[in-house]
Structures are given as C-alpha cells and as structure tokens.
Design a protein around this motif. Structure first.
Motif, PDB file in Angstrom:
ATOM      1  N   ARG A 151     -14.026  59.312  31.642  1.00  0.00           N
ATOM      2  CA  ARG A 151     -15.024  57.983  31.923  1.00  0.00           C
ATOM      3  C   ARG A 151     -14.706  56.967  30.905  1.00  0.00           C
ATOM      4  O   ARG A 151     -14.952  55.656  31.268  1.00  0.00           O
ATOM      5  CB  ARG A 151     -16.737  58.330  31.879  1.00  0.00           C
ATOM      6  N   TYR A 152     -13.979  57.077  29.808  1.00  0.00           N
ATOM      7  CA  TYR A 152     -13.507  56.065  28.861  1.00  0.00           C
ATOM      8  C   TYR A 152     -11.932  55.893  28.811  1.00  0.00           C
ATOM      9  O   TYR A 152     -11.808  54.461  28.646  1.00  0.00           O
ATOM     10  CB  TYR A 152     -14.101  56.352  27.421  1.00  0.00           C
ATOM     11  N   HIS A 153     -11.410  56.906  28.867  1.00  0.00           N
ATOM     12  CA  HIS A 153      -9.798  56.798  28.919  1.00  0.00           C
ATOM     13  C   HIS A 153      -9.145  57.858  29.267  1.00  0.00           C
ATOM     14  O   HIS A 153      -9.395  58.894  28.792  1.00  0.00           O
ATOM     15  CB  HIS A 153      -9.535  56.150  27.320  1.00  0.00           C
ATOM     16  N   VAL A 154      -8.208  57.687  30.139  1.00  0.00           N
ATOM     17  CA  VAL A 154      -7.191  58.705  30.703  1.00  0.00           C
ATOM     18  C   VAL A 154      -6.646  59.471  30.003  1.00  0.00           C
ATOM     19  O   VAL A 154      -6.499  60.807  30.148  1.00  0.00           O
ATOM     20  CB  VAL A 154      -6.530  58.264  31.953  1.00  0.00           C
ATOM     21  N   GLU A 189     -11.258  50.285  18.247  1.00  0.00           N
ATOM     22  CA  GLU A 189     -10.989  49.316  19.459  1.00  0.00           C
ATOM     23  C   GLU A 189      -9.543  49.248  19.718  1.00  0.00           C
ATOM     24  O   GLU A 189      -9.163  48.858  20.840  1.00  0.00           O
ATOM     25  CB  GLU A 189     -11.844  48.120  19.360  1.00  0.00           C
ATOM     26  N   LYS A 190      -8.590  49.553  18.514  1.00  0.00           N
ATOM     27  CA  LYS A 190      -7.338  49.445  18.929  1.00  0.00           C
ATOM     28  C   LYS A 190      -6.776  50.460  20.322  1.00  0.00           C
ATOM     29  O   LYS A 190      -5.706  50.187  20.460  1.00  0.00           O
ATOM     30  CB  LYS A 190      -6.460  49.851  17.724  1.00  0.00           C
ATOM     31  N   GLU A 191      -7.694  51.272  20.474  1.00  0.00           N
ATOM     32  CA  GLU A 191      -7.387  52.457  21.527  1.00  0.00           C
ATOM     33  C   GLU A 191      -7.562  51.933  22.759  1.00  0.00           C
ATOM     34  O   GLU A 191      -7.369  52.601  23.883  1.00  0.00           O
ATOM     35  CB  GLU A 191      -8.072  53.753  21.410  1.00  0.00           C
ATOM     36  N   GLY A 192      -7.953  50.827  22.787  1.00  0.00           N
ATOM     37  CA  GLY A 192      -8.250  49.842  24.314  1.00  0.00           C
ATOM     38  C   GLY A 192      -9.550  50.174  24.676  1.00  0.00           C
ATOM     39  O   GLY A 192      -9.855  49.771  26.034  1.00  0.00           O
ATOM     40  N   VAL A 193     -10.396  50.631  23.834  1.00  0.00           N
ATOM     41  CA  VAL A 193     -11.795  50.819  24.227  1.00  0.00           C
ATOM     42  C   VAL A 193     -12.537  50.043  23.315  1.00  0.00           C
ATOM     43  O   VAL A 193     -12.312  50.206  22.087  1.00  0.00           O
ATOM     44  CB  VAL A 193     -12.004  52.482  24.085  1.00  0.00           C
ATOM     45  N   SER A 194     -13.782  49.500  23.658  1.00  0.00           N
ATOM     46  CA  SER A 194     -14.503  48.655  22.857  1.00  0.00           C
ATOM     47  C   SER A 194     -15.276  49.568  21.941  1.00  0.00           C
ATOM     48  O   SER A 194     -15.570  50.604  22.067  1.00  0.00           O
ATOM     49  CB  SER A 194     -15.428  47.605  23.565  1.00  0.00           C
TER      50      SER A 194
END
Length: 307
Positions: A151-154, A189-194
C-alpha cells in the motif's frame, strides 16, 4: 528536511496504537488483563510499560510505549553517528510469549527518532518465531505483511523481508531466529514516501500485529502438547534470549545508554532452557523446524516441500 508533523502528533498516534493492541490482545487471550507501569525518565520523558502474564493463551507478553527526550550523550553520538545536542525517541514495542508450544512467539517494534537539527527517521517491523514451523501459517503471515507494505511502496516488502532475514539471524548458531518478517531502519522521505505516509505505515503495522497474531492462534486455540513439546519450546526460547542479549541492537543500545532495564528486558520469556549438545531426532517435527531456519526462504511462492 522540512518537518510537517509535530512531535505531539507522532507521540499521540503511537500511544493510540498501544491502546488498540492491548485491547485486541486481551480479547484474544480471553482471561488475563494488562498491568500498566508508568515510569518517568530523569533526563526527560517516560513511558507506559504494559505486561500481561499467566493468560489462557499468553504466558508472558509486553506492549511498551515510550517517548524520551533530552541531551545527546557521548555514548549516543558514538552509537548513532549523529551531530546535534538533543533528541526525541518514541515508539511501541511488543513481544508475546505464548503458553502452548504450537503457538508462535511474535515481536513488533515501530519507532520514530528526531534530532534538534531536524534529522529524523522511522524504524520497525514485525517478525515471527514459531517453536514449530508450519509453512502455511508462515506463508499467510508473510502475505499479510506484503499486503500492508504494498500500500506504500512496491519495494518495501522484498527489501524489508531481506533486511529481516539478515537482521534476525544468530551467527553463532548459523540459523535464523524464526520465519522472519519485515525489518527497516532509518527510513525517511528519501525512499519516495512522505513523512506522513511513513507514520501511517508504522501505525498500520501496529494495527496489523493483533490481526496476524490472532490468525496464528485461532487456527487452533488449544493444540495438544506433551512434555517433549514443552522442552522444545523452552529450548527455542533459549535461542530467542541469545539473540536478544547478544545481537539485538535495540537491546544493546538501551543497556549502554542507561535505558529502563525492566522495560528493555520485558522481551525475555518467563522460562527458557539450554540443553547440552541437543540433537533433534531424525524425521521429527523438531528437525523439520531446524531445517526451515535459514535465510532467503520464499514464504510467498514456495511450498512445504521446499526444504
């Protein structure tokens, strides 16, 4: 980094997770209730340690919440490799030790760390340590973890699953602690998720914990067991103790930085055993479990015949 969440928001949401988990676990157990121990840290902050013991299902379980803050000690600077003068660390940690040898130990931790410089990160995860490994139960556990991660990142599940395999490993035994799960640390958030989504992810994992644990228990609430099974349970608990005291970074960090000893060691079982030079009987369930205790098992797509 621009901080959009306040410290109070993070702390209050994690407190709510502790309440939710305790309520759900009391319902699952059906007998025992949590005892709450509120404590204060002299340097700043404190926590709520909740312990449930001698339940119908749970022999000993702890659900801890803490929010501590204050000046950064030299030991912390060395351990974390950070610049700054003050910090906030808050989180919820859980370990459940069941009574029945055919029910699993399960652990969860979600945490947030912030420096006065604005640097922050999230960490945590869930892992399961069955005394006897049942492939289908392990598979269902991993499917639920993947569903939440997706739901957050593949990339979250495959990355965090591998991280758990590497982290929950006992090198001196050359075996994993259990069937793994997911583990992550220093997530930003560097992982692309806020940042807001990372907090939501931590909350979702917290609320997932009682669901996945109940699934394991309700598959068979009262499996029959023998003294041999109890001896094996206590031997596996001994392995759990070895990992926590020798290798677990959170335990070692807490002990080295003056953490609250009772809360840190609540993760240990009521009883554990060490048998000299134990050898599992050929073809036994104990031997089967030992064969599964290795890294990189594909719990999602494999089968019980994979070993």
């Amino acid at each position: 980094m621009i901080l959009t969440l306040t410290k109070e928001e993070v702390i209050n949401r994690l407190k709510s997770v502790q309440d939710y988990i305790c309520n759900q676990l009391e319902t699952l157990d059906g007998k025992a209730k949590f005892h709450e121990d509120n404590w204060v840290r002299e340097e700043g902050g404190g926590g709520r340690t909740r312990i449930l013991s001698e339940g119908e299902i749970i022999e000993k379980g702890g659900v801890n919440f803490s929010a501590v803050h204050g000046p950064v000690s030299e030991v912390m600077k060395k351990q974390l490799g950070l610049d700054g003068n003050s910090f906030l660390a808050t989180g919820v940690s859980i370990v459940i030790h069941p009574r029945n040898p055919f029910h699993p130990i399960m652990h969860m931790n979600v945490r947030y760390f912030e420096m006065d410089t604005g640097v922050y990160w999230f960490g945590g995860g869930i892992d399961m340590t069955p005394h006897y490994i049942d492939f289908e139960k392990a598979q269902n556990f991993h499917k639920d973890l993947k569903k939440t991660c997706d739901r957050y990142h593949v990339d979250f599940y495959p990355k965090f699953k591998t991280w758990a395999d590497e982290y929950f490993y006992i090198p001196h035994r050359e075996e994993t602690r259990g069937v793994g799960g997911i583990f992550y640390d220093k997530l930003t958030e560097k992982e692309g998720v806020s940042k807001e989504q990372l907090l939501d992810f931590a909350i979702d994992l917290g609320e997932l914990f009682p669901k996945v644990y109940a699934d394991q228990i309700n598959a068979d609430r009262n499996p029959r067991f023998t003294e041999v099974n109890e001896d094996w349970r206590n031997l596996r608990r001994g392995r759990y103790v070895e990992f926590n005291l020798v290798h677990d970074r959170g335990t070692k960090f807490g002990l080295k930085t003056g953490g609250r000893i009772e809360s840190i060691l609540m993760s240990l079982p009521k009883n554990a055993s060490w048998f000299y030079d134990f050898k599992a009987e050929s073809g036994s369930k104990e031997e089967e479990t030992l064969n599964w205790l290795k890294k990189d098992v594909d719990w999602l797509n494999g089968s019980k015949n994979s070993i």
